[in-house]
Design a protein around this motif. Sequence first.
Motif, mmCIF file in Angstrom:
data_model
loop_
_atom_site.group_PDB
_atom_site.id
_atom_site.type_symbol
_atom_site.label_atom_id
_atom_site.label_comp_id
_atom_site.label_asym_id
_atom_site.label_seq_id
_atom_site.Cartn_x
_atom_site.Cartn_y
_atom_site.Cartn_z
ATOM 1 N N PHE A 223 -44.326 -5.633 66.768
ATOM 2 C CA PHE A 223 -43.748 -6.625 67.681
ATOM 3 C C PHE A 223 -44.038 -8.050 67.245
ATOM 4 C CE2 PHE A 223 -44.461 -2.881 70.541
ATOM 5 C CZ PHE A 223 -43.124 -2.553 70.656
ATOM 6 N N HIS A 224 -44.605 -8.179 66.041
ATOM 7 C CA HIS A 224 -44.916 -9.506 65.520
ATOM 8 C C HIS A 224 -43.651 -10.039 64.860
ATOM 9 C CE1 HIS A 224 -47.886 -12.079 62.933
ATOM 10 N NE2 HIS A 224 -47.075 -12.806 63.658
ATOM 11 N N TRP A 225 -43.032 -11.029 65.499
ATOM 12 C CA TRP A 225 -41.745 -11.523 64.996
ATOM 13 C C TRP A 225 -41.849 -11.934 63.535
ATOM 14 C CZ3 TRP A 225 -41.022 -15.212 69.763
ATOM 15 C CH2 TRP A 225 -40.701 -14.425 70.890
ATOM 16 N N LYS A 226 -42.958 -12.595 63.161
ATOM 17 C CA LYS A 226 -43.073 -13.090 61.783
ATOM 18 C C LYS A 226 -43.095 -11.924 60.795
ATOM 19 C CE LYS A 226 -45.652 -16.150 58.798
ATOM 20 N NZ LYS A 226 -46.811 -17.043 58.666
ATOM 21 N N GLU A 227 -43.893 -10.906 61.116
ATOM 22 C CA GLU A 227 -43.961 -9.741 60.219
ATOM 23 C C GLU A 227 -42.615 -9.032 60.150
ATOM 24 O OE1 GLU A 227 -47.120 -6.577 60.061
ATOM 25 O OE2 GLU A 227 -48.260 -8.117 61.133
ATOM 26 N N GLN A 228 -41.976 -8.904 61.295
ATOM 27 C CA GLN A 228 -40.671 -8.240 61.308
ATOM 28 C C GLN A 228 -39.637 -9.065 60.542
ATOM 29 O OE1 GLN A 228 -39.986 -5.293 61.880
ATOM 30 N NE2 GLN A 228 -40.904 -4.428 63.725
ATOM 31 N N ALA A 229 -39.705 -10.374 60.688
ATOM 32 C CA ALA A 229 -38.754 -11.231 59.966
ATOM 33 C C ALA A 229 -38.957 -11.097 58.455
ATOM 34 C CB ALA A 229 -38.917 -12.690 60.403
ATOM 35 N N ALA A 230 -40.221 -10.997 58.041
ATOM 36 C CA ALA A 230 -40.516 -10.898 56.604
ATOM 37 C C ALA A 230 -40.119 -9.536 56.038
ATOM 38 C CB ALA A 230 -42.001 -11.155 56.370
ATOM 39 N N ASN A 231 -39.906 -8.566 56.924
ATOM 40 C CA ASN A 231 -39.611 -7.199 56.469
ATOM 41 C C ASN A 231 -38.247 -6.699 56.943
ATOM 42 O OD1 ASN A 231 -42.212 -6.012 55.128
ATOM 43 N ND2 ASN A 231 -42.912 -7.241 56.864
ATOM 44 N N ASP A 232 -37.313 -7.614 57.175
ATOM 45 C CA ASP A 232 -35.966 -7.231 57.622
ATOM 46 C C ASP A 232 -36.006 -6.255 58.802
ATOM 47 O OD1 ASP A 232 -34.676 -8.827 55.709
ATOM 48 O OD2 ASP A 232 -34.907 -7.264 54.184
ATOM 49 N N SER A 233 -36.891 -6.486 59.749
ATOM 50 C CA SER A 233 -37.056 -5.635 60.955
ATOM 51 C C SER A 233 -37.395 -4.190 60.596
ATOM 52 C CB SER A 233 -35.793 -5.648 61.825
ATOM 53 O OG SER A 233 -35.443 -6.956 62.206
ATOM 54 N N MET A 234 -38.087 -4.003 59.454
ATOM 55 C CA MET A 234 -38.415 -2.634 59.052
ATOM 56 C C MET A 234 -39.913 -2.430 58.853
ATOM 57 S SD MET A 234 -35.237 -1.297 56.814
ATOM 58 C CE MET A 234 -33.540 -1.593 57.337
ATOM 59 N N VAL A 235 -40.711 -3.163 59.654
ATOM 60 C CA VAL A 235 -42.156 -2.877 59.687
ATOM 61 C C VAL A 235 -42.346 -1.440 60.156
ATOM 62 C CG1 VAL A 235 -44.295 -3.406 60.937
ATOM 63 C CG2 VAL A 235 -42.886 -5.262 60.028
ATOM 64 N N ASN A 236 -41.544 -1.083 61.154
ATOM 65 C CA ASN A 236 -41.488 0.313 61.619
ATOM 66 C C ASN A 236 -40.045 0.787 61.413
ATOM 67 O OD1 ASN A 236 -40.515 -1.490 63.563
ATOM 68 N ND2 ASN A 236 -40.905 -0.067 65.233
ATOM 69 N N THR A 237 -39.778 2.057 61.685
ATOM 70 C CA THR A 237 -38.415 2.560 61.561
ATOM 71 C C THR A 237 -37.576 1.939 62.668
ATOM 72 O OG1 THR A 237 -39.337 4.635 60.785
ATOM 73 C CG2 THR A 237 -36.991 4.630 61.382
ATOM 74 N N PRO A 238 -36.553 1.189 62.337
ATOM 75 C CA PRO A 238 -35.746 0.563 63.388
ATOM 76 C C PRO A 238 -34.837 1.593 64.065
ATOM 77 C CG PRO A 238 -34.820 0.063 61.228
ATOM 78 C CD PRO A 238 -36.048 0.886 60.966
ATOM 79 N N PRO A 239 -34.255 1.241 65.217
ATOM 80 C CA PRO A 239 -33.351 2.166 65.912
ATOM 81 C C PRO A 239 -32.017 2.227 65.171
ATOM 82 C CG PRO A 239 -33.456 0.085 67.093
ATOM 83 C CD PRO A 239 -34.405 -0.039 65.934
#
Length: 359
Positions: A223-239
């Motif tokens: 849920f960390h916007w910065k981490e998600q932004a750096a990883n194209d929303s794929m820090v976890n498996t996206p929906p």
Amino acid sequence: MRVFNFSAGPAVLPEAVLRQAAAEMLDWHGSGMSVMEMSHRGKEFIGIAAKAEADLRTLLSIPANYKVLFLQGGAIAENALVPMNLLAGRTAADYINTGEWSKKSIKEAKKYCTVNVAASAEDRNFTYIPPRETWKLDAAAAYVHVCTNETIGGVEYQWTPDTGAVPLVADMSSHILSRTVDVAKYGVIYGGAQKNAGPAGLTLVIVRDDLLDRALPIIPSAFHWKEQAANDSMVNTPPTYAIYVAGLVFEWLLREGGIAAIESRNVAKAKLVYDCLDRSEFYLTAVRKEDRSRMNVPFKLRDASLDEAFLKGAKERGMVQLKGHRAVGGMRASIYNAMPIEGVQTLVSYLEDFEREHG
Ligand SMILES: *Cc1c(COP(=O)(O)O)cnc(C)c1O
């Protein structure tokens, strides 16, 4: 046979989108598999997600210095994640209380910071948007939070608040993509997809990139916007499947002429319903006219003992989910982008017939 579905969410989707998803269900573009079965890191899905993001950027004219995130947890999760992502170095945030969804945002934020309710419409039962000049903002606030369309009460901002140097954060769950929006006036825009953008399970977050460095250290990585932004929303498996269907909705919106074209249709649809309600003394509306939502139209029958007969008759004519939210009672017609004008015309004819019969 498909019904006219007036649900507040999950809600009606464009029939063309459902047909396309059905046609592509077993074999997406010759890949030999369903989108549901694809690796989120494979080139097919990466292409689907990139196209969805590009189309959303086009539709909303999202400036280059904003990140678009495809997350999970819905707006209710974001209610907690907004303070967690923005509170570093600050202890307080301003909230504008315009109804049930604002109240939920406030309740959640209180777990993480001091909440200053800078304006509230509670004095008149949440039937209006408090004018900007009445807001008591705190210059030291981490952000100012608004809910720009109150799905339950049916009030909608028809203007964009100016909060100066303090970032404006908006829950736009139930009217994103229904009208043009000047993204540059906001620090953060978020919303669950299941009202106007796609199926449940996808959360849209649009965040200005200079706000990515303000998270509390306890922020979960997913849920960390910065981490998600750096990883194209794929820090976890996206929906993945929800992103795919939302992408089809974005393509549909572009084919229909984009947001300005959809907005003029939404204006016309809302006018049909409100004009009908205004002509009548049999039906009651509570919201101040200037602040009426184009997406969610709550109304009451003057004689509540007719509620059940009203809903039953509506169902017989192929109209469902008109019952109001349990918090306010009465009726509610949600007329999102995908509700065809024929659905609204059917509703208006029924409102008139029912009054003639019972008035
Ligand atoms: C539906 C809705 C929510 C709740 O969204 P979830 O996806 O259930 O978390 C929050 N805010 C508004 C304005 C809504 O319409």
